[in-house]
Design a protein around this motif. Structure first.
Motif, PDB file in Angstrom:
ATOM      1  N   SER A 198      80.138 -13.821  62.036  1.00  0.00           N
ATOM      2  CA  SER A 198      78.732 -14.227  62.095  1.00  0.00           C
ATOM      3  C   SER A 198      78.632 -15.689  62.513  1.00  0.00           C
ATOM      4  O   SER A 198      77.725 -16.069  63.274  1.00  0.00           O
ATOM      5  CB  SER A 198      78.065 -14.020  60.728  1.00  0.00           C
ATOM      6  OG  SER A 198      78.071 -12.653  60.368  1.00  0.00           O
ATOM      7  N   ALA A 263      83.622  -2.964  71.406  1.00  0.00           N
ATOM      8  CA  ALA A 263      82.876  -4.204  71.186  1.00  0.00           C
ATOM      9  C   ALA A 263      83.349  -5.289  72.142  1.00  0.00           C
ATOM     10  O   ALA A 263      84.471  -5.779  72.037  1.00  0.00           O
ATOM     11  CB  ALA A 263      83.029  -4.667  69.742  1.00  0.00           C
ATOM     12  N   ARG A 267      78.329 -10.259  69.027  1.00  0.00           N
ATOM     13  CA  ARG A 267      77.287  -9.509  68.315  1.00  0.00           C
ATOM     14  C   ARG A 267      77.757  -8.078  68.028  1.00  0.00           C
ATOM     15  O   ARG A 267      77.516  -7.546  66.936  1.00  0.00           O
ATOM     16  CB  ARG A 267      75.990  -9.501  69.132  1.00  0.00           C
ATOM     17  CG  ARG A 267      74.795  -8.914  68.393  1.00  0.00           C
ATOM     18  CD  ARG A 267      73.511  -9.068  69.198  1.00  0.00           C
ATOM     19  NE  ARG A 267      73.228 -10.462  69.482  1.00  0.00           N
ATOM     20  CZ  ARG A 267      72.640 -11.295  68.626  1.00  0.00           C
ATOM     21  NH1 ARG A 267      72.296 -10.850  67.427  1.00  0.00           N
ATOM     22  NH2 ARG A 267      72.406 -12.545  68.975  1.00  0.00           N
ATOM     23  N   GLU A 268      78.411  -7.456  68.988  1.00  0.00           N
ATOM     24  CA  GLU A 268      78.908  -6.097  68.784  1.00  0.00           C
ATOM     25  C   GLU A 268      80.049  -6.080  67.761  1.00  0.00           C
ATOM     26  O   GLU A 268      80.171  -5.134  66.974  1.00  0.00           O
ATOM     27  CB  GLU A 268      79.375  -5.513  70.114  1.00  0.00           C
ATOM     28  CG  GLU A 268      78.224  -5.232  71.080  1.00  0.00           C
ATOM     29  CD  GLU A 268      78.720  -4.803  72.454  1.00  0.00           C
ATOM     30  OE1 GLU A 268      79.917  -4.974  72.738  1.00  0.00           O
ATOM     31  OE2 GLU A 268      77.893  -4.311  73.254  1.00  0.00           O
ATOM     32  N   VAL A 270      80.327  -8.167  65.207  1.00  0.00           N
ATOM     33  CA  VAL A 270      79.674  -8.343  63.906  1.00  0.00           C
ATOM     34  C   VAL A 270      79.200  -6.993  63.371  1.00  0.00           C
ATOM     35  O   VAL A 270      79.414  -6.659  62.197  1.00  0.00           O
ATOM     36  CB  VAL A 270      78.490  -9.329  64.014  1.00  0.00           C
ATOM     37  CG1 VAL A 270      77.611  -9.252  62.756  1.00  0.00           C
ATOM     38  CG2 VAL A 270      79.005 -10.746  64.204  1.00  0.00           C
ATOM     39  N   ALA A 271      78.571  -6.197  64.219  1.00  0.00           N
ATOM     40  CA  ALA A 271      78.096  -4.875  63.793  1.00  0.00           C
ATOM     41  C   ALA A 271      79.259  -3.983  63.397  1.00  0.00           C
ATOM     42  O   ALA A 271      79.178  -3.221  62.422  1.00  0.00           O
ATOM     43  CB  ALA A 271      77.281  -4.233  64.918  1.00  0.00           C
ATOM     44  N   GLU A 272      80.367  -4.079  64.142  1.00  0.00           N
ATOM     45  CA  GLU A 272      81.544  -3.264  63.851  1.00  0.00           C
ATOM     46  C   GLU A 272      82.187  -3.672  62.533  1.00  0.00           C
ATOM     47  O   GLU A 272      82.541  -2.820  61.706  1.00  0.00           O
ATOM     48  CB  GLU A 272      82.540  -3.428  65.003  1.00  0.00           C
ATOM     49  CG  GLU A 272      83.660  -2.410  65.011  1.00  0.00           C
ATOM     50  CD  GLU A 272      84.493  -2.555  66.285  1.00  0.00           C
ATOM     51  OE1 GLU A 272      84.173  -1.893  67.282  1.00  0.00           O
ATOM     52  OE2 GLU A 272      85.458  -3.345  66.266  1.00  0.00           O
ATOM     53  N   ALA A 274      80.788  -5.206  60.021  1.00  0.00           N
ATOM     54  CA  ALA A 274      79.885  -4.917  58.905  1.00  0.00           C
ATOM     55  C   ALA A 274      80.048  -3.485  58.404  1.00  0.00           C
ATOM     56  O   ALA A 274      79.780  -3.194  57.235  1.00  0.00           O
ATOM     57  CB  ALA A 274      78.439  -5.161  59.327  1.00  0.00           C
ATOM     58  N   ALA A 275      80.493  -2.596  59.286  1.00  0.00           N
ATOM     59  CA  ALA A 275      80.622  -1.179  58.917  1.00  0.00           C
ATOM     60  C   ALA A 275      82.011  -0.809  58.417  1.00  0.00           C
ATOM     61  O   ALA A 275      82.194   0.271  57.845  1.00  0.00           O
ATOM     62  CB  ALA A 275      80.270  -0.299  60.116  1.00  0.00           C
TER      63      ALA A 275
END
Length: 304
Positions: A198, A263, A267-268, A270-272, A274-275
């Motif tokens: 992040s 990714a 940004r991609e 970060v989403a990965e 987070a999961a």
């Protein structure tokens, strides 16, 4: 009249804590050094350090313990960053310690040089008189690293005793040490992998290209995908195959795995991240699988 409430965001609070740690070390230690491999955590550390002392140049050198089995992209990135920032780079080569008989190359499969880095790191610390060394370890990475303080005391042999660490109350740090002893300092202790990514997104920090999805030949081994490089010896029956992958952490190319990913931007990623429910070391570091206490045993020998 209304009172103005000033609140830091989560990332800004982490940044402020890290900047405080850097300044505290610079004020209390004569010769600190920053471990810089070109990996994401060390890149974030360098970014924070430059913020801590801007507009002045970095008041200490960066140190790289070179196993000789590095990813080419990481070494190229390291050299470019050192040149752009005008940094003083100290390189300690594991091969030098092998040639001098201070370390013995492992044989068989799996065999790597990660454990041998302890000897090289301690030599570099002694030769350069470093009283403190900044490292990018985080408490969320691994069980042994969760036991670390921000200021981690090391004895005259470079050894770490988890039962002999100093309390850290109200962000008061005790860096006292005798000649021959030193302190490992971890400014990112309270960060998570998601925090790091992040922050990379928020600050637009450049990283080596292998942290983002790309195609490369890989080999599946022990439930992990290892990059097929000139440093990796194929085992009987192994055949490289091309996959779209990225690296969550970067280390010795012989034991650092990658993960399948699409990714291509921070940004991609970060989403990965987070999961995900598996730490980066648990998912991609073969050298951590030697035993339940593998990392702790290595840290007691002087490892990062």
């Amino acid at each position: 009249m209304t009172a103005t409430i000033y609140e830091l965001s989560h990332l800004h609070a982490l940044e402020a804590e890290a900047v405080h740690v850097f300044r505290e070390v610079a004020a209390t230690f004569e010769r600190p050094g920053l471990l810089f491999s070109g990996g994401k955590d060390s890149v974030v550390m360098l970014h924070l350090a430059t913020k801590a002392f801007a507009p002045a140049p970095l008041p200490f050198p960066v140190v790289h313990v070179d196993t000789g089995h590095n990813f080419d992209e990481v070494i190229s990135f390291r050299d470019r960053v050192v040149s752009e920032f005008g940094l003083r780079l100290i390189v300690g080569c594991v091969q030098d310690d092998i040639d001098a008989g201070r370390a013995v190359e492992e044989s068989g499969n799996p065999a790597g040089r990660n454990r041998l880095q302890s000897t090289t790191l301690l030599r570099v610390i002694t030769e350069n008189g470093l009283g403190a060394v900044f490292g990018g370890a985080r408490r969320d990475e691994e069980k042994a690293r969760a036991k670390e303080r921000v200021f981690s005391f090391r004895d005259e042999f470079g050894q770490w005793d988890p039962r002999n660490q100093r309390p850290e109350l109200w962000r008061l740090y005790n860096g006292r040490h005798r000649p021959g002893e030193h302190i490992r300092v971890f400014p990112l202790s309270n960060w998570t992998e998601l925090d790091v990514w992040s922050y990379i997104l928020a600050e637009d920090i450049e990283l080596p290209s292998l942290y983002y999805a790309h195609q490369r030949p890989v080999v599946q081994r022990d439930g992990m995908l290892l990059a097929h490089t000139r440093h990796l010896t194929l085992l009987p029956g192994e055949e490289p195959a091309t996959a779209t992958v990225r690296f969550r952490t970067v280390g010795d190319a012989t034991c650092t795995g990658c993960v399948e990913s699409t990714a291509t931007t921070a940004r991609e990623v970060v989403a990965e991240v987070a999961a995900t429910r598996v730490t980066e070391r648990g998912a991609t570091r073969a050298d951590d699988r030697i035993s339940e206490a593998g990392m702790e045993d290595r840290k007691k020998e002087g490892y990062f």
